[in-house]
Write a protein that holds these residues in place. Structure first.
Motif, short mmCIF file in Angstrom:
data_model
loop_
_atom_site.label_atom_id
_atom_site.label_comp_id
_atom_site.label_asym_id
_atom_site.label_seq_id
_atom_site.Cartn_x
_atom_site.Cartn_y
_atom_site.Cartn_z
N TRP A 1 40.76 9.10 -12.16
CA TRP A 1 41.51 8.95 -13.40
C TRP A 1 42.99 9.06 -13.09
CZ3 TRP A 1 38.57 12.57 -17.36
CH2 TRP A 1 37.39 11.91 -17.78
N THR B 1 44.89 4.84 -15.72
CA THR B 1 43.51 4.83 -16.22
C THR B 1 43.39 5.66 -17.49
OG1 THR B 1 42.62 4.53 -13.99
CG2 THR B 1 41.12 5.38 -15.67
N LYS B 2 44.00 6.82 -17.49
CA LYS B 2 43.93 7.70 -18.66
C LYS B 2 44.63 7.07 -19.87
CE LYS B 2 44.57 12.17 -17.76
NZ LYS B 2 45.10 13.40 -17.13
N PHE C 1 41.41 16.71 -21.22
CA PHE C 1 41.81 15.33 -21.50
C PHE C 1 40.87 14.66 -22.49
CE2 PHE C 1 41.08 10.82 -20.28
CZ PHE C 1 42.26 10.29 -20.81
#
Length: 298
Positions: A74, A78-79, A134
């Motif tokens: 990640w 990507t996040k 997250f």
């Protein structure tokens, strides 16, 4: 009902559209490519583009759109994609609902058990508080975006865990199990919320005409640990279970994604579904795994 589905081509969406049609509902699909049939309609969440007329004709909207979590590691990019894909899709749908002269009666919007974070030793119902991490923050933002639907539209938030079906997380796990390599991850004691693909879609169909609103946990009625899930998979393919994967290996290989997807413990209970009279076809993870393997063989 005339049901507009975003994300109809995915694993859950494919089974959902099958069950909707079987139940007599009319399915309309939102697609990002050029439509190829009369039941397909173009939209572009990244530019907030959708034909409001399509929304005005819908009795219900199901939102299953969002970037996969299974792109590792990640990275920051990507996040951002994981979050933005969910907010763009959900925002495009709720914007269109508010602009339409006739808003849909119900909006069933994708969500996830990641909302609860890592909660070892706790029983998690829809009334449990938000966790940390997250994924928890992503789900909170995602659900907030869904709640921007018109006041007259009933909003249901589909908090889903591991879906046992042909695709998703099971796609890499099945061949590993067939090789006899499935075993306890970090001891296997953490709870993994699971649900069979059939029951995931059936729960959404049930909620379409229910009076329930707000968050709904879509998880099997019999909680299972990670060890229980993988042991059931190994048994279903008639292979041994026992090759351990240390916690350090998961953390080194997948970093934050490993901690949140594999190492988090979430004993999620489908309280609202059960209270609303929903009956699970696959009540244990062993039932779900055996049915999955039988379907793959067929």
């Amino acid at each position: 009902m005339r049901v507009l589905v975003a994300g109809a081509s995915g694993m859950i969406g494919t089974e959902l559209t099958r069950q909707l049609a079987e139940a007599g509902h009319e399915v309309r699909r939102l697609v990002r490519r050029r439509p190829q049939s009369a039941d397909e309609f173009h939209w572009s969440p990244s530019t907030r583009m959708i034909d409001v007329n399509v929304m005005e004709a819908a009795d219900a909207v199901v939102n299953l759109s969002g970037a996969s979590l299974n792109h590792f590691p990640w990275t920051g990019a990507t996040k951002r994609r994981i979050l933005s894909s969910r907010l763009e899709a959900t925002g495009t749908l709720t914007d269109a609902m508010r602009q339409a002269s006739r808003s849909p009666a119900v909006f069933l919007s994708g969500s996830a058990v990641g909302y609860y974070g890592d909660r070892p030793g706790q029983k998690l119902t829809e009334d449990s508080a938000k966790g940390t991490g997250f994924l928890s923050d992503v789900v909170e933002a995602w659900e907030t975006a869904a709640r921007l639907a018109p006041e007259k539209t009933r909003v249901v938030l589909l908090r889903t865990g591991l879906v046992i079906g042909r695709g998703g997380a099971m796609k890499p796990l099945l061949p590993v199990a067939r090789l006899g390599l499935a075993g306890p991850i970090a001891g296997g004691g953490m709870h993994w919320p699971w649900v069979s693909l059939h029951d995931e879609a059936a729960a959404i169909v049930h909620l379409l005409t229910s009076a329930v609103e707000g968050p709904v946990n879509i998880a099997g009625p019999t909680p299972a640990t990670a060890g229980g899930v993988l042991r059931a998979l190994a048994a279903a393919v008639h292979r041994p279970y026992g090759l351990p994967v240390p916690e350090k290996a998961v953390t080194l290989a997948l970093q934050e994604a490993g901690r949140e997807l594999l190492l988090a413990s979430q004993k999620v209970l489908p309280t609202r579904l059960l209270d609303d009279g929903f009956v699970f076809r696959d009540s244990t993870v062993r039932d779900a795994m055996e049915r999955l393997v039988a379907a793959k063989s067929a």
